[in-house]
Design a protein around this motif. Structure first.
Motif, PDB file in Angstrom:
ATOM      1  N   PHE A   1      -0.987  -1.244  -4.316  1.00  0.00           N
ATOM      2  CA  PHE A   1      -2.206  -0.465  -4.144  1.00  0.00           C
ATOM      3  C   PHE A   1      -1.832   1.005  -3.996  1.00  0.00           C
ATOM      4  CE2 PHE A   1      -3.162  -4.708  -2.759  1.00  0.00           C
ATOM      5  CZ  PHE A   1      -4.453  -4.962  -3.188  1.00  0.00           C
TER       6      PHE A   1
ATOM      7  N   ASP B   1     -11.830   4.611  -3.118  1.00  0.00           N
ATOM      8  CA  ASP B   1     -12.789   4.831  -2.022  1.00  0.00           C
ATOM      9  C   ASP B   1     -12.088   5.142  -0.704  1.00  0.00           C
ATOM     10  OD1 ASP B   1     -11.616   2.373  -1.828  1.00  0.00           O
ATOM     11  OD2 ASP B   1     -13.463   1.274  -1.327  1.00  0.00           O
ATOM     12  N   SER B   2     -10.842   5.594  -0.776  1.00  0.00           N
ATOM     13  CA  SER B   2     -10.105   5.848   0.457  1.00  0.00           C
ATOM     14  C   SER B   2     -10.610   7.072   1.208  1.00  0.00           C
ATOM     15  CB  SER B   2      -8.613   6.024   0.144  1.00  0.00           C
ATOM     16  OG  SER B   2      -8.425   7.112  -0.752  1.00  0.00           O
TER      17      SER B   2
ATOM     18  N   VAL C   1      -3.433   5.252  -4.065  1.00  0.00           N
ATOM     19  CA  VAL C   1      -4.615   6.091  -3.843  1.00  0.00           C
ATOM     20  C   VAL C   1      -4.916   6.880  -5.119  1.00  0.00           C
ATOM     21  CG1 VAL C   1      -5.586   7.972  -2.481  1.00  0.00           C
ATOM     22  CG2 VAL C   1      -4.125   6.258  -1.381  1.00  0.00           C
TER      23      VAL C   1
ATOM     24  N   ILE D   1      -9.984  -0.885   4.137  1.00  0.00           N
ATOM     25  CA  ILE D   1      -9.607  -1.281   2.779  1.00  0.00           C
ATOM     26  C   ILE D   1      -8.558  -2.391   2.807  1.00  0.00           C
ATOM     27  CG2 ILE D   1      -8.562  -0.476   0.630  1.00  0.00           C
ATOM     28  CD1 ILE D   1      -9.749   2.287   1.236  1.00  0.00           C
TER      29      ILE D   1
ATOM     30  N   MET E   1      -7.049   2.587  -5.360  1.00  0.00           N
ATOM     31  CA  MET E   1      -8.087   2.670  -4.305  1.00  0.00           C
ATOM     32  C   MET E   1      -8.812   4.002  -4.459  1.00  0.00           C
ATOM     33  SD  MET E   1      -5.958   1.147  -1.041  1.00  0.00           S
ATOM     34  CE  MET E   1      -4.730   2.449  -1.130  1.00  0.00           C
TER      35      MET E   1
ATOM     36  N   ASN F   1      -8.966  -6.180   1.227  1.00  0.00           N
ATOM     37  CA  ASN F   1      -8.180  -6.617   0.070  1.00  0.00           C
ATOM     38  C   ASN F   1      -7.116  -7.668   0.411  1.00  0.00           C
ATOM     39  OD1 ASN F   1      -9.525  -4.844  -1.694  1.00  0.00           O
ATOM     40  ND2 ASN F   1      -8.133  -3.159  -1.170  1.00  0.00           N
TER      41      ASN F   1
ATOM     42  N   TYR G   1       0.872  -1.179   0.000  1.00  0.00           N
ATOM     43  CA  TYR G   1       0.000   0.000   0.000  1.00  0.00           C
ATOM     44  C   TYR G   1       0.905   1.224   0.000  1.00  0.00           C
ATOM     45  CZ  TYR G   1      -3.844  -3.178   0.913  1.00  0.00           C
ATOM     46  OH  TYR G   1      -4.761  -4.187   0.807  1.00  0.00           O
TER      47      TYR G   1
ATOM     48  N   THR H   1      -3.553  -1.803  -8.261  1.00  0.00           N
ATOM     49  CA  THR H   1      -4.948  -1.486  -7.937  1.00  0.00           C
ATOM     50  C   THR H   1      -5.022  -0.050  -7.439  1.00  0.00           C
ATOM     51  OG1 THR H   1      -5.390  -3.781  -7.334  1.00  0.00           O
ATOM     52  CG2 THR H   1      -6.952  -2.112  -6.558  1.00  0.00           C
TER      53      THR H   1
END
Length: 1022
Positions: free
Chosen positions: A866, A900-901, A868, A964, A898, A968, A836, A896
């Protein structure tokens, strides 16, 4: 160890009056009595082989204290494995007065039996044993070396080689041999005088100089070389006896088998002499030496006696200029007719220089005897070889028939050969090369040329038997020393010694059977060629040992013998290796292959020995040199390496943290395990705790340094370690911490200490990495360790799930009782590593997971990244990130975004967060009549309502990110998250709650990483 008792009237009121004694069974013993301030010691020689009984000497204390001793030999005398002498420890000297008053025993610098009698008298001694035989420089070294050098080659091969090579090349062969042996002798002398040589000869010297990696292989090879040399001389003796028997018409079976039968019988007789003891062996060698001198004198006398008609028919005409000139140049004959083949056949005649070294344990003073005796033997034997080649080459023609009817006087026609000048026609046998006599055709030239053939025969017997006997003694003694070191398995049975001289009787029997097997070959030249390569290999390593010890310039290299040069020694080592291949290439390959195999075997097994070798000193020099050179190299992003300072406490307590960092630093970068000790920890820790922890890491194959540091708190210790750890460019750039799982139950000071350590990390421009395990990191409860309260005083398991850390069934309790398997030691299979990458920190968040995937246990794991982003630019963000990852050449293809953070977190999760920080909130706006300032002064660590509201959005973001991540990464093997940078106005408890919220609820390890905002990745070539 006796008790120190307070006595009035002592000369020094600050320290006790002490008497101690030493013996071979234990350490010195201290007891206090009203005696003068002197110390009586019963001192015994450190080597059991040189023990002549105890002697009592007066040992005086220094002027500083009655307990503080003046320098004395006993304190520095060691046996192979333990120190015999001892001195009071620093504790004893510093606390002598307190211990005297309290009646506490005085410790020394080594452990031993402390149950001593109160009296200071010495125990009764056993009756003295008869001292073992000891030899001086002449009998023990020079005579023995001369006898072994004057072996079978002197009488049976020197004249033949002179005929083939000519006098000039023969002198070149002798000169090259002497050059190698002389330089080797100088190297031996230097090594032998750099400390006490106990036993084991060349093996002992090489192993203690170059270490067990090269010492152990050469010990095995050199033992076999001596057994081979024993067989070589036995075969030479057998050939002479067989020829004598043929002269009288006696044949046992046939020519070849007669040599074998005589050789085996000879070895049996020699074995009986060896079994009789070193004294009998030495007396036998003296007899052989006298016979050799008489026979050599007989030869010299014979060369000046005018030859008879019979001798002339055998090609002997006395000193003659024409014969000398004719024999100056080479005349190669047969398959062995070349320079290097002749060299290889002659060289065993120079290999006896180690005979004195091989029995160094039986010498009175090896440091004096070895240089004097070895170099003296080389000089006199070289002189004898030169004289023999010249006298034979100036007196004997190469071809003669031995038929007196070939004398034709002055009427010579169609005559070929030098014999024609003296009235002899040897043309027929010369042209057909069937002449039985002459310098080129018989090995009996010395006997024919001498005054008495029987004295030369006796000399041949003495030379061959003395050399065979010497090598039969040397090989087992070398092998016994090798067996005592326990480097190779299954040979310890041969280490046992018998009698006052510690005779290796079992090794004698083994050497006997090896020699018998070699004697059955029966080919003198084949044995000589292989023998030359074995000894050349030994000489090369001896010279290299001297060179390497000199090159490292270690303070411990202080030889008393100064007449050596390291570059000359290196040159001799190179020449020796070159000659090995020039002699017999197949034998050289065989010897070096055996050495390589044994070297790999020993290096892999790593026996537990420490001899202070020059290899250790060389490693230090190389490390120091490269470390200093590295300081002049400018940093470049392409060469960035994650160099980690890991606050593990004792590494045994947090093996998962150790294994995690080792997974991406092993064989690649620096790792230091920092252990911050409080004062009470230092007092309760055993003195050898550092050694124990380092051994634990070595057993676990963790490549890390261990650095304990005493401090008042975690922050102070970490701050000092951050500033002082490392050396030059070998300095940590990442601090690795374990997550403080028990922060809710910890004191405010402890939380403040932990968070301030993070602040200090960023202040010193370090990167930071925090590892959180679902079951916690501390495993001290499994092994009853004492927990380090500085780091995690009350760390608890977060849930009741069974800990995956378990002890493997295949690890024996007695060997690895403190080793457990962690997740980072288990193959992760197809699990994913989820990154992340919330904030750009320079790329460290990507680099660490990538380095993990280079390890075997993580190589099959898929990496997912991941980031943002928002829904409108999701594809663009993903494409851009894939392009960036591709340029970094990581091979990560799963990205990926994200989107919807920024959504509001679920109410239950937000409520759980608020409950976790509730005990640390001030609630100042809800308390009427009390000012916020007063509450802040009473509890400065608490979170004010204003502060909590100011950071509410950031708190909600952490809660949302956790949702999140849990969604995930439910099946991930490892989760890596960008660490949020702490704000300067954020309280420690709130920041701790953020870290807890961000990483909670996951069933795999979570790593919080934050670089120092400097690039650690680049896609450019320069």
């Amino acid at each position: 160890m006796g008790q120190l008792k307070s006595k009035r009237g002592g000369m020094d009121p600050g320290v006790p009056n002490v008497q101690f004694s030493t013996n071979d069974e234990g350490p010195p013993r201290y007891s206090s009595h009203g005696i003068p301030p002197t110390i009586v010691v019963s001192d015994v020689e450190s080597s059991a082989s040189e023990r002549r009984g105890s002697r009592v000497e007066l040992r005086r204390s220094s002027v500083y204290s009655t307990l503080d001793l003046v320098p004395q030999l006993g304190h520095y005398t060691r046996t192979l494995h333990q120190q015999k002498g001892s001195r009071p420890s620093l504790d004893a000297l510093r606390k002598a007065f307190e211990e005297k008053e309290a009646g506490i025993e005085v410790p020394t610098t080594e452990s031993g039996d402390s149950n001593l009698p109160d009296s200071g008298t010495e125990p009764s001694k056993a009756p003295p044993k008869k001292a073992p035989a000891r030899f001086g420089w002449f009998i023990g070294v020079m005579m023995r070396c001369m006898l072994n050098i004057w072996g079978v080659i002197l009488f049976l091969r020197v004249t033949v080689i002179t005929s083939q090579a000519g006098i000039v090349l023969m002198w070149v062969i002798i000169g090259l041999s002497v050059m190698v042996t002389t330089i080797t002798g100088l190297s031996i002398s230097a090594i032998a005088t750099n400390g006490r040589v106990i036993s084991g000869g060349a093996y002992f010297m090489i192993s203690r100089s170059l270490g067990y990696e090269l010492g152990a292989p050469i010990g095995l090879v050199f033992s076999f070389a001596n057994a081979l040399a024993c067989a070589l001389n036995t075969v030479g003796f057998s050939i002479v006896v067989r020829d004598l028997m043929l002269g009288y018409g006696v044949v046992i079976v046939d020519a070849v088998n007669d040599v074998r039968i005589i050789g085996v019988i000879t070895l049996v007789v020699l074995l009986m002499i060896v079994f009789a003891g070193m004294e009998w062996e030495s007396k036998t060698q003296i007899l052989f030496f006298i016979i050799l001198l008489v026979s050599f004198a007989d030869y010299l006398v014979g060369t000046i006696i005018p030859p008879s008609i019979e001798k002339q028919s055998q090609g002997i005409f006395g000193y003659n200029k024409d014969i000398f000139i004719s024999n100056l140049t080479p005349n190669w004959r047969g398959a062995d007719g070349n320079f290097f083949r002749m060299f290889s056949i002659f060289f065993p005649g120079a290999t006896g220089i180690l005979s004195g070294v091989n029995i160094c344990g039986d010498l009175k003073d090896p440091a004096t005897a070895i240089p004097k005796g070895t170099l003296g033997a080389i000089f006199f034997t070289t002189l004898s070889y030169l004289v023999l080649s010249v006298t034979a080459g100036a007196s004997v023609v190469r071809d003669a028939s031995g038929n007196m009817s070939d004398f034709v006087g002055g009427n010579i026609t169609n005559c070929v050969g030098l014999g024609c000048q003296f009235g002899w026609n040897f043309t027929k046998c010369t042209l057909s090369q069937t002449c039985p006599y002459g310098l080129a055709n018989t090995s009996k030239v010395m006997g024919l040329l001498s005054g008495s053939y029987y004295l030369i025969t006796a000399g041949v017997f003495a030379a061959t038997l003395s050399s065979a006997l010497g090598f039969l003694v040397s090989a087992p003694k070398i092998f016994q020393c090798l067996c005592k070191d326990n480097i190779y398995p299954y040979i310890g049975v041969f280490a046992k010694g018998y009698g006052k001289n510690n005779e290796p009787l079992r090794a004698y029997v083994l050497c006997f059977f090896i020699a018998v097997g070699l004697v059955l070959i029966g080919d003198l030249n084949t044995i000589a060629a292989l023998n030359s390569n074995l000894f050349m290999c030994s000489y090369a390593l001896i010279n290299f040992s001297c060179f390497h010890a000199s090159l490292t310039n270690a303070p411990g290299w202080r030889p008393m013998f100064r007449y050596y040069n390291k570059w000359v020694a290196l040159f001799a080592a190179g020449v020796a290796v070159l000659l090995m291949f020039l002699f017999t290439w197949w034998a050289a390959l065989f010897v070096l292959s055996c050495m390589a195999f044994l070297f790999i075997y020993v290096s892999y097994n790593k026996p537990k020995v420490n001899w202070g070798s020059s290899v250790q000193a060389g490693k230090y020099n190389m490390a120091l040199s490269y470390s200093v050179a590295l300081t002049g190299v400018n940093d470049h992003v392409k060469n960035f390496r994650p160099q980690c300072l890991v606050l593990t406490g004792p590494p045994t307590q947090r093996p998962a943290l150790v294994d995690f960092v080792d997974s991406f630093t092993k064989h690649a970068s620096l790792m230091i395990c920092g252990d911050i000790l409080m004062d009470h920890d230092r007092q309760t820790r055993p003195q050898d705790d550092t050694d124990r922890l380092v051994k634990w890491m070595n057993k676990r194959k963790v490549r890390s340094f261990y650095s304990p540091f005493t401090a008042d708190s975690l922050r102070v210790g970490a701050r000092h370690l951050l500033q002082a750890s490392g050396l030059g460019k070998l300095k940590p750039n990442i601090l690795v911490l374990g997550f403080k799982s028990n922060w809710r139950d910890s004191s405010p000071e402890s939380i403040e200490d932990y968070i301030n350590t993070i602040y200090d990390t960023f202040d010193t421009n370090y990167s930071l990495c925090i590892l959180r395990m679902v079951e916690g990191l501390d495993v001290s409860d499994q092994f009853n360790f004492e927990v380090n309260p500085v780091f995690e005083p009350d760390e608890s398991v977060e849930n009741d799930q069974q800990c995956p850390q378990k002890k493997p069934a295949d690890i024996p309790d007695e060997d690895k009782s403190d080793q457990i398997t962690t997740l980072f030691q288990i193959d992760q299979g197809k699990k994913t590593i989820d990154i992340y990458w919330i904030a750009d920190d320079g790329g460290l968040t990507l680099l660490v997971p990538y380095l993990l995937t280079r390890r075997k246990r993580w190589q099959n794991s898929k990496v997912r990244v991941f980031i943002v982003g928002d829904e409108q630019n999701m594809e663009e963000s993903r494409t851009e990130m894939l392009r960036l990852l591709d340029r970094f050449r990581f091979g990560f293809k799963d990205v990926t975004v994200m989107t919807d953070s920024e959504k509001h977190p679920q109410a239950k999760n937000l409520e759980r967060f608020e409950e976790s920080v509730a005990p640390f909130r001030l609630y100042d706006e809800q308390q009427a009549g009390v000012s916020a300032q007063e509450l802040r002064e009473n509890a400065p660590w608490k979170i004010s309502d204003k502060e909590f509201e100011a950071f509410r959005q950031k708190s909600e973001t952490k809660v949302r990110l956790n949702e999140i991540i849990r969604r995930n990464s439910i099946y991930a093997g490892l989760v890596v998250v960008s660490l949020p940078v702490p704000h300067s106005d954020c309280t420690s408890a709130l920041y701790m709650a953020w870290l807890d919220t961000l990483t909670c609820g996951l069933h795999c390890p979570v790593v919080l990483i934050r670089g120092n905002q400097e690039d650690v990745l680049t896609f450019y070539c320069q």
